[in-house]
Design a protein around this motif. Structure first.
Motif, PDB file in Angstrom:
ATOM      1  N   GLN A  42       0.846  -1.184   0.000  1.00 17.35           N
ATOM      2  CA  GLN A  42       0.000   0.000   0.000  1.00 17.35           C
ATOM      3  C   GLN A  42       0.888   1.242   0.000  1.00 17.35           C
ATOM      4  O   GLN A  42       1.900   1.282   0.692  1.00 17.35           O
ATOM      5  CB  GLN A  42      -0.884  -0.016   1.248  1.00 17.35           C
ATOM      6  CG  GLN A  42      -1.962   1.033   1.274  1.00 17.35           C
ATOM      7  CD  GLN A  42      -2.804   0.922   2.538  1.00 17.35           C
ATOM      8  OE1 GLN A  42      -2.270   0.675   3.617  1.00 17.35           O
ATOM      9  NE2 GLN A  42      -4.096   1.100   2.402  1.00 17.35           N
ATOM     10  N   VAL A  43       0.530   2.218  -0.810  1.00 15.33           N
ATOM     11  CA  VAL A  43       1.290   3.477  -0.809  1.00 15.33           C
ATOM     12  C   VAL A  43       0.983   4.189   0.496  1.00 15.33           C
ATOM     13  O   VAL A  43      -0.180   4.500   0.783  1.00 15.33           O
ATOM     14  CB  VAL A  43       0.903   4.356  -2.015  1.00 15.33           C
ATOM     15  CG1 VAL A  43       1.654   5.675  -1.967  1.00 15.33           C
ATOM     16  CG2 VAL A  43       1.189   3.624  -3.326  1.00 15.33           C
ATOM     17  N   PRO A  44       2.006   4.467   1.333  1.00 14.39           N
ATOM     18  CA  PRO A  44       1.737   5.002   2.672  1.00 14.39           C
ATOM     19  C   PRO A  44       1.664   6.524   2.757  1.00 14.39           C
ATOM     20  O   PRO A  44       1.226   7.067   3.767  1.00 14.39           O
ATOM     21  CB  PRO A  44       2.932   4.474   3.477  1.00 14.39           C
ATOM     22  CG  PRO A  44       4.044   4.419   2.478  1.00 14.39           C
ATOM     23  CD  PRO A  44       3.417   4.101   1.144  1.00 14.39           C
ATOM     24  N   VAL A  45       2.116   7.223   1.711  1.00  9.79           N
ATOM     25  CA  VAL A  45       2.205   8.688   1.770  1.00  9.79           C
ATOM     26  C   VAL A  45       1.768   9.305   0.443  1.00  9.79           C
ATOM     27  O   VAL A  45       1.668   8.619  -0.570  1.00  9.79           O
ATOM     28  CB  VAL A  45       3.653   9.149   2.080  1.00  9.79           C
ATOM     29  CG1 VAL A  45       4.111   8.662   3.436  1.00  9.79           C
ATOM     30  CG2 VAL A  45       4.614   8.663   0.975  1.00  9.79           C
ATOM     31  N   ASP A  46       1.483  10.583   0.475  1.00 10.57           N
ATOM     32  CA  ASP A  46       1.383  11.349  -0.764  1.00 10.57           C
ATOM     33  C   ASP A  46       2.791  11.783  -1.133  1.00 10.57           C
ATOM     34  O   ASP A  46       3.587  12.162  -0.261  1.00 10.57           O
ATOM     35  CB  ASP A  46       0.525  12.607  -0.564  1.00 10.57           C
ATOM     36  CG  ASP A  46      -0.958  12.300  -0.517  1.00 10.57           C
ATOM     37  OD1 ASP A  46      -1.316  11.120  -0.645  1.00 10.57           O
ATOM     38  OD2 ASP A  46      -1.754  13.253  -0.346  1.00 10.57           O
ATOM     39  N   VAL A  77       1.840  10.136  -6.463  1.00 10.22           N
ATOM     40  CA  VAL A  77       1.156   8.958  -5.924  1.00 10.22           C
ATOM     41  C   VAL A  77       0.456   9.378  -4.634  1.00 10.22           C
ATOM     42  O   VAL A  77       0.835  10.362  -3.999  1.00 10.22           O
ATOM     43  CB  VAL A  77       2.133   7.795  -5.645  1.00 10.22           C
ATOM     44  CG1 VAL A  77       2.699   7.242  -6.935  1.00 10.22           C
ATOM     45  CG2 VAL A  77       3.265   8.233  -4.722  1.00 10.22           C
ATOM     46  N   PHE A  78      -0.580   8.600  -4.260  1.00  7.14           N
ATOM     47  CA  PHE A  78      -1.408   8.995  -3.127  1.00  7.14           C
ATOM     48  C   PHE A  78      -1.493   7.877  -2.096  1.00  7.14           C
ATOM     49  O   PHE A  78      -1.594   6.695  -2.444  1.00  7.14           O
ATOM     50  CB  PHE A  78      -2.821   9.359  -3.601  1.00  7.14           C
ATOM     51  CG  PHE A  78      -2.840  10.450  -4.637  1.00  7.14           C
ATOM     52  CD1 PHE A  78      -2.726  11.775  -4.263  1.00  7.14           C
ATOM     53  CD2 PHE A  78      -2.954  10.132  -5.982  1.00  7.14           C
ATOM     54  CE1 PHE A  78      -2.737  12.772  -5.219  1.00  7.14           C
ATOM     55  CE2 PHE A  78      -2.963  11.126  -6.947  1.00  7.14           C
ATOM     56  CZ  PHE A  78      -2.849  12.458  -6.556  1.00  7.14           C
ATOM     57  N   THR A 109       8.257  12.096  -0.013  1.00  5.99           N
ATOM     58  CA  THR A 109       7.027  12.391   0.714  1.00  5.99           C
ATOM     59  C   THR A 109       6.677  13.876   0.650  1.00  5.99           C
ATOM     60  O   THR A 109       7.518  14.737   0.909  1.00  5.99           O
ATOM     61  CB  THR A 109       7.162  11.972   2.186  1.00  5.99           C
ATOM     62  OG1 THR A 109       7.464  10.574   2.253  1.00  5.99           O
ATOM     63  CG2 THR A 109       5.891  12.264   2.960  1.00  5.99           C
ATOM     64  N   THR A 110       5.425  14.164   0.306  1.00  8.69           N
ATOM     65  CA  THR A 110       4.908  15.533   0.375  1.00  8.69           C
ATOM     66  C   THR A 110       3.889  15.686   1.499  1.00  8.69           C
ATOM     67  O   THR A 110       3.672  16.784   2.009  1.00  8.69           O
ATOM     68  CB  THR A 110       4.262  15.958  -0.955  1.00  8.69           C
ATOM     69  OG1 THR A 110       3.224  15.023  -1.294  1.00  8.69           O
ATOM     70  CG2 THR A 110       5.291  15.986  -2.075  1.00  8.69           C
ATOM     71  N   ALA A 111       3.224  14.587   1.887  1.00  8.57           N
ATOM     72  CA  ALA A 111       2.263  14.627   2.991  1.00  8.57           C
ATOM     73  C   ALA A 111       2.099  13.219   3.547  1.00  8.57           C
ATOM     74  O   ALA A 111       2.218  12.235   2.819  1.00  8.57           O
ATOM     75  CB  ALA A 111       0.920  15.173   2.532  1.00  8.57           C
ATOM     76  N   ALA A 112       1.842  13.128   4.857  1.00  4.35           N
ATOM     77  CA  ALA A 112       1.684  11.822   5.492  1.00  4.35           C
ATOM     78  C   ALA A 112       0.589  11.896   6.543  1.00  4.35           C
ATOM     79  O   ALA A 112       0.194  12.971   6.996  1.00  4.35           O
ATOM     80  CB  ALA A 112       3.011  11.376   6.124  1.00  4.35           C
ATOM     81  N   THR A 118      -2.644  13.646   4.258  1.00  7.93           N
ATOM     82  CA  THR A 118      -2.689  13.124   2.894  1.00  7.93           C
ATOM     83  C   THR A 118      -4.077  13.321   2.293  1.00  7.93           C
ATOM     84  O   THR A 118      -5.055  13.600   3.002  1.00  7.93           O
ATOM     85  CB  THR A 118      -2.349  11.624   2.863  1.00  7.93           C
ATOM     86  OG1 THR A 118      -3.340  10.913   3.618  1.00  7.93           O
ATOM     87  CG2 THR A 118      -0.972  11.360   3.461  1.00  7.93           C
ATOM     88  N   THR A 119      -4.149  13.147   0.986  1.00  5.59           N
ATOM     89  CA  THR A 119      -5.446  13.222   0.312  1.00  5.59           C
ATOM     90  C   THR A 119      -6.419  12.220   0.900  1.00  5.59           C
ATOM     91  O   THR A 119      -7.581  12.531   1.155  1.00  5.59           O
ATOM     92  CB  THR A 119      -5.272  12.943  -1.200  1.00  5.59           C
ATOM     93  OG1 THR A 119      -4.368  13.906  -1.750  1.00  5.59           O
ATOM     94  CG2 THR A 119      -6.595  13.008  -1.929  1.00  5.59           C
TER      95      THR A 119
END
Length: 631
Positions: A155-159, A189-190, A204-207, A211-212
């Motif tokens: 699973q993608v964990p971060v934006d 990626v989200f 990482t841009t958001a966690a 995140t979105t």
């Protein structure tokens, strides 16, 4: 008292099971062994077991000056004990407790759609250390800039943005569509999406909650806690209705001198189905929308959306796909490649779709603008190597256009071809160019707008800052009733306010920062999920999959949810009416009335649960399930 309440809440199902067994044994002893005394003793025990949690809740309600359903039932059961109707007391408390257990189970089912979102939220990530090794870290402790490794099946964990590698990603949890999306270096990626094939590292841009996906869950949770006007009315009605029933019961007792009849009135007058019906519909409707990428920021949005008669659209990124391309570059002064280099460098600092079209051009060298200034509704001003440049619409470079016959001629020619124009000019007039940019209509736009009219929307309006010719070309291809071109952000907001003064209920659909003034004043603000954070923050409704079919589905789902609420209210009121009629003609007694009352609660809950499976009707673009393509 609190600890006792917590005990009964924790073991409610076990207690109800025990009460059921005792009642069965008592009835068996009565019919098989004629053990009347034993029967009465067991009934007293069952009645006391059931009364304790109900009475404690009633006391808590009275402490906050609220005459709740529990108060009515408690008084009725105590009265039944006083007059020696132990079997009535036992059966009423058992039915009431059983009803609470069944409500809890069925309401848990209505929240299943939202729980699915919570379960999809990522918990940990493989963080890449400075020496190249990895370690597992809780997503809540990740900061922007950290590098995360994601392998096949994870699973993608971060934006974030892909730093290395390529992958196929299933973005169903974000967009509602299970089609594989190819990701390569530089792509977004989200969190919450699944990497089906490949290995990538992500910056990482958001966690976590930022995140979105985290914001989606937050929006849905907040929406479920909100109330429609109908629900607020029902809650207020219940505050007065319950004391009224208590007063009626007292009057009945005084007039008829029949304590049993007065107690029965209290039991039958409980507004349980009335209280539970509206929030059950709300939870189910919002959960259905969340699974399909339609995020209502409150059930009151559904109520308002039903009454919308006018929908206004921004053009770029809403009616069009929002990925315009440069069709024409006409250089009037200066070197073509130099102008491209300068324009790309400046527009990289903007987020408007027209700016993105220019940044897709290939620069020859990397330039670094300074003193960037955004001029609202017009464009950008910046410096490169001490030289000042302007890039934007006609208003920004009005001094350059004035008396420039050739420039005006070319502008008219390019706009008549259906292009949006961006003018690039140096402050000293040594460089001058026109970018002709075109966008494409969303493939489902025409059909979606037709369906909105079928659903009762009487006017469809396009508001755009683009030129008249480009706007007309788009409007001619769509069932738009009217369009207004050359509008600044403030102009759009003023237009909406003016329409509201005429009595129109208006929804505005947009996706950019420049749409935020209009979104903030609309009766229902709708943001495309591909838009800016600002647009989504001020919106009432977010379409995660930037798809106009989702807008049609929003109208249908809102209408169906409110209809379901009204059905539940009608069921609840008819049940109370029929119970009282049955009571006064001699067909209903306390226990049988309580059974019917509890059944009515379950009926409204099951009726609400139908919303979970509700499928909006979209003509050619079938809206299947959260794991199917929405287009």
């Amino acid at each position: 008292m609190v600890k006792i309440q917590q005990f009964f809440a924790k073991y409610r199902q076990l207690i109800v099971t025990l009460m059921t067994v005792l009642l069965a044994l008592a009835e068996a002893a009565r019919w098989l062994g004629q053990m009347t005394v034993g029967y009465q003793v067991v009934m007293i025990i069952v009645g006391i077991i059931g009364l304790i949690p109900i009475l404690l809740t009633a006391i808590s309600s009275l402490q906050v000056r609220l005459v709740s359903i529990d108060v009515l039932v408690s008084i009725a059961v105590i009265g039944a004990f006083i007059i020696g109707e132990y079997n009535e007391a036992a059966i009423v408390t058992w039915l009431f407790m059983l009803g609470e257990v069944l409500e809890e189970i069925t309401l848990r089912k209505t929240r299943s759609a939202v729980k699915q979102l919570d379960d999809l939220a990522p918990q940990t990530a493989s963080v890449i250390d400075s020496d190249g090794t990895t370690h597992q870290e809780d997503v809540d402790f990740l900061d922007p800039g950290m590098h995360v490794l994601i392998r096949t099946g994870s699973q993608v964990p971060v934006d974030g943005r892909v730093l290395t590698g390529t992958a196929l990603v299933n973005e169903a949890s974000i967009t509602g569509e299970s089609r594989m999306v190819h990701k390569q270096v530089g792509d977004e990626v989200f969190a919450g999406t699944i990497l089906e094939n490949g290995t990538i590292t992500v910056n990482t841009t958001a966690a976590g909650d930022n995140t979105t996906f985290g914001k989606i869950i937050e929006l849905v949770d907040e929406a479920q806690d909100s109330q429609t006007k109908t629900q607020r009315f029902i809650d207020k009605f219940s505050q007065y209705y319950t004391p009224f029933v208590l007063l009626v019961a007292v009057l009945v007792g005084i007039i008829t001198r029949d304590l049993r009849l007065a107690i029965t009135v209290m039991v039958l007058g409980c507004p349980g189905a009335l209280v539970i019906g509206v929030p059950a519909s709300t939870v189910a409707g919002i959960g259905n929308g969340a699974r399909r990428g339609i995020l209502f920021k409150g059930s009151n949005v559904m109520d308002t959306l039903r009454h919308v008669d006018t929908v206004a659209f921004d053009k770029t990124g809403t009616l069009t796909v929002g990925r315009p391309t440069v069709q024409t570059l006409l250089v009037l002064k200066g070197d073509r490649q130099t102008i491209i280099d300068q324009a790309v460098a400046i527009e990289r600092l903007a987020n408007h779709p027209l700016a993105q079209a220019i940044t897709n051009l290939k620069p020859r060298q990397e330039l670094h603008p300074t003193n960037l200034q955004t001029i609202k509704g017009q464009g950008l001003r910046a410096q490169i190597a001490q030289q000042e440049f302007l890039i934007g619409n006609r208003n920004l470079v009005s001094d350059v256009i004035t008396n420039n016959t050739k420039l005006n001629h070319e502008l008219n020619r390019i706009t008549h071809a259906g292009n949006s124009v961006v003018i690039f000019a140096s402050a000293d007039h040594t460089e001058l160019a026109i970018f002709g940019i075109q966008d494409q209509l969303r493939p489902q736009a025409a059909l979606a707008l037709q369906q909105l009219k079928q659903l009762g929307v009487t006017r469809l309006i396009m508001l755009t800052g683009d030129n008249q010719n480009t706007a007309r070309k788009i409007a001619d291809d769509l069932p738009i009733d009217e369009f207004h071109a050359g509008m600044l952000p403030a102009d759009k907001a003023d237009f909406i306010k003016e329409e509201q003064t005429k009595g129109h209920q208006l929804a505005f659909v947009g996706d950019g920062i420049n749409d935020s003034p209009a979104l903030s004043v609309a009766d229902v603000a709708v943001a495309m999920g591909s838009g800016t954070d600002v647009a989504m923050d001020v919106s009432d409704l977010v379409l995660v999959k930037s798809n106009l079919n989702s807008l049609v589905a929003s109208f249908q789902l809102a209408s169906q949810t409110i209809k379901n609420m009204n059905e539940n209210i009608l069921i609840a009121l008819l049940t109370v009416l029929l119970l009282f009629v049955g009571l006064f003609v001699g067909y209903i007694e306390m226990a049988s009335g309580m059974l019917i009352h509890e059944l009515s609660i379950l009926i409204v809950i099951f009726n609400s649960m139908r919303l979970i499976k509700y499928l909006p009707k979209l003509d050619s673009y079938q809206f299947l399930s959260p794991n199917n393509n929405l287009e």
